[in-house]
Design a protein around this motif. Structure first.
Motif, PDB file in Angstrom:
ATOM      1  N   GLY A   6       0.795  -1.224   0.000  1.00 57.64           N
ATOM      2  CA  GLY A   6       0.000   0.000   0.000  1.00 57.64           C
ATOM      3  C   GLY A   6       0.825   1.269   0.000  1.00 57.64           C
ATOM      4  N   TRP A   7       1.961   1.239   0.701  1.00 56.89           N
ATOM      5  CA  TRP A   7       2.836   2.418   0.731  1.00 56.89           C
ATOM      6  C   TRP A   7       3.389   2.717  -0.657  1.00 56.89           C
ATOM      7  N   GLU A   8       3.752   1.667  -1.383  1.00 60.08           N
ATOM      8  CA  GLU A   8       4.276   1.868  -2.739  1.00 60.08           C
ATOM      9  C   GLU A   8       3.198   2.439  -3.666  1.00 60.08           C
ATOM     10  N   ILE A   9       1.985   1.953  -3.510  1.00 58.76           N
ATOM     11  CA  ILE A   9       0.884   2.461  -4.333  1.00 58.76           C
ATOM     12  C   ILE A   9       0.563   3.906  -3.968  1.00 58.76           C
ATOM     13  N   SER A  10       0.547   4.218  -2.689  1.00 58.63           N
ATOM     14  CA  SER A  10       0.236   5.592  -2.285  1.00 58.63           C
ATOM     15  C   SER A  10       1.302   6.563  -2.781  1.00 58.63           C
ATOM     16  N   LYS A  11       2.561   6.178  -2.687  1.00 56.68           N
ATOM     17  CA  LYS A  11       3.646   7.044  -3.160  1.00 56.68           C
ATOM     18  C   LYS A  11       3.571   7.225  -4.680  1.00 56.68           C
ATOM     19  N   ALA A  12       3.310   6.158  -5.411  1.00 60.54           N
ATOM     20  CA  ALA A  12       3.193   6.244  -6.875  1.00 60.54           C
ATOM     21  C   ALA A  12       1.997   7.115  -7.275  1.00 60.54           C
ATOM     22  N   THR A  13       0.909   7.000  -6.533  1.00 56.03           N
ATOM     23  CA  THR A  13      -0.269   7.823  -6.808  1.00 56.03           C
ATOM     24  C   THR A  13       0.063   9.294  -6.651  1.00 56.03           C
ATOM     25  N   LYS A  14       0.731   9.645  -5.563  1.00 50.78           N
ATOM     26  CA  LYS A  14       1.097  11.039  -5.314  1.00 50.78           C
ATOM     27  C   LYS A  14       2.093  11.556  -6.350  1.00 50.78           C
ATOM     28  N   GLN A  15       2.963  10.689  -6.856  1.00 52.16           N
ATOM     29  CA  GLN A  15       3.898  11.109  -7.896  1.00 52.16           C
ATOM     30  C   GLN A  15       3.158  11.441  -9.189  1.00 52.16           C
ATOM     31  N   LYS A  16       2.086  10.733  -9.467  1.00 50.24           N
ATOM     32  CA  LYS A  16       1.279  10.996 -10.662  1.00 50.24           C
ATOM     33  C   LYS A  16       0.463  12.280 -10.501  1.00 50.24           C
ATOM     34  N   ASN A  17      -0.165  12.427  -9.318  1.00 51.37           N
ATOM     35  CA  ASN A  17      -1.007  13.592  -9.054  1.00 51.37           C
ATOM     36  C   ASN A  17      -1.105  13.783  -7.554  1.00 51.37           C
ATOM     37  N   PRO A  21      -6.358  12.450  -2.959  1.00 53.91           N
ATOM     38  CA  PRO A  21      -6.231  12.009  -1.570  1.00 53.91           C
ATOM     39  C   PRO A  21      -6.073  10.486  -1.506  1.00 53.91           C
ATOM     40  N   VAL A  22      -5.156  10.046  -0.661  1.00 58.27           N
ATOM     41  CA  VAL A  22      -4.889   8.620  -0.499  1.00 58.27           C
ATOM     42  C   VAL A  22      -5.259   8.209   0.923  1.00 58.27           C
ATOM     43  N   ILE A  23      -6.080   7.171   1.009  1.00 60.53           N
ATOM     44  CA  ILE A  23      -6.484   6.611   2.297  1.00 60.53           C
ATOM     45  C   ILE A  23      -5.923   5.194   2.387  1.00 60.53           C
ATOM     46  N   ILE A  24      -5.162   4.935   3.434  1.00 62.73           N
ATOM     47  CA  ILE A  24      -4.654   3.589   3.703  1.00 62.73           C
ATOM     48  C   ILE A  24      -5.604   2.932   4.702  1.00 62.73           C
ATOM     49  N   GLU A  36       5.139  11.008   8.845  1.00 60.12           N
ATOM     50  CA  GLU A  36       5.675   9.846   8.131  1.00 60.12           C
ATOM     51  C   GLU A  36       4.674   9.343   7.094  1.00 60.12           C
ATOM     52  N   ALA A  37       3.399   9.308   7.478  1.00 58.25           N
ATOM     53  CA  ALA A  37       2.362   8.883   6.533  1.00 58.25           C
ATOM     54  C   ALA A  37       2.351   9.794   5.313  1.00 58.25           C
ATOM     55  N   LYS A  38       2.423  11.102   5.528  1.00 56.54           N
ATOM     56  CA  LYS A  38       2.444  12.057   4.411  1.00 56.54           C
ATOM     57  C   LYS A  38       3.670  11.822   3.535  1.00 56.54           C
ATOM     58  N   ARG A  39       4.813  11.595   4.164  1.00 59.49           N
ATOM     59  CA  ARG A  39       6.047  11.350   3.415  1.00 59.49           C
ATOM     60  C   ARG A  39       5.925  10.110   2.541  1.00 59.49           C
ATOM     61  N   ARG A  40       5.178   9.145   3.022  1.00 57.33           N
ATOM     62  CA  ARG A  40       5.007   7.892   2.285  1.00 57.33           C
ATOM     63  C   ARG A  40       3.816   7.936   1.329  1.00 57.33           C
ATOM     64  N   GLY A  41       3.147   9.087   1.246  1.00 57.32           N
ATOM     65  CA  GLY A  41       2.087   9.278   0.267  1.00 57.32           C
ATOM     66  C   GLY A  41       0.667   9.135   0.774  1.00 57.32           C
ATOM     67  N   ALA A  42       0.480   8.863   2.055  1.00 58.25           N
ATOM     68  CA  ALA A  42      -0.867   8.670   2.599  1.00 58.25           C
ATOM     69  C   ALA A  42      -1.362   9.933   3.283  1.00 58.25           C
ATOM     70  N   ASP A  43      -2.579  10.313   2.958  1.00 57.84           N
ATOM     71  CA  ASP A  43      -3.190  11.467   3.621  1.00 57.84           C
ATOM     72  C   ASP A  43      -3.958  11.053   4.871  1.00 57.84           C
ATOM     73  N   TYR A  44      -4.499   9.842   4.833  1.00 59.68           N
ATOM     74  CA  TYR A  44      -5.313   9.343   5.942  1.00 59.68           C
ATOM     75  C   TYR A  44      -5.010   7.861   6.146  1.00 59.68           C
ATOM     76  N   ILE A  45      -5.060   7.433   7.404  1.00 55.75           N
ATOM     77  CA  ILE A  45      -4.892   6.018   7.712  1.00 55.75           C
ATOM     78  C   ILE A  45      -6.054   5.590   8.607  1.00 55.75           C
ATOM     79  N   ILE A  46      -6.702   4.517   8.215  1.00 56.60           N
ATOM     80  CA  ILE A  46      -7.772   3.934   9.015  1.00 56.60           C
ATOM     81  C   ILE A  46      -7.324   2.525   9.382  1.00 56.60           C
TER      82      ILE A  46
END
Length: 68
Positions: A6-17, A21-24, A36-46
């Motif tokens: 999920g971290w890889e997907i969130s980071k790749a998503t943020k690199q594209k746009n 918003p990315v929710i893990i 740390e979550a923001k650095r890894r591309g996640a805006d929200y974690i549930i």
């Protein structure tokens, strides 16, 4: 997801746009500091277990953030 996490997907998503918003949603019960979550591309974690109201609140907040 056998080849990525999920971290890889969130980071790749943020690199594209970075406005998307990315929710893990995790069952690992991890506690990740917000910066740390923001650095890894996640805006929200549930974390599981969660209730429907919590999920709806986060999704609503994420959708609202797009229009700002």
């Amino acid at each position: 997801m056998p080849d990525v996490n999920g971290w890889e997907i969130s980071k790749a998503t943020k690199q594209k746009n970075d406005k998307i918003p990315v929710i893990i949603l995790t069952g690992w019960g991890i506690d990740v500091p917000e910066e740390e979550a923001k650095r890894r591309g996640a805006d929200y974690i549930i974390t599981k277990p969660f209730d429907l109201d919590e999920l709806l609140l986060v999704v609503n907040t994420a959708v609202q953030s797009i229009s700002k």
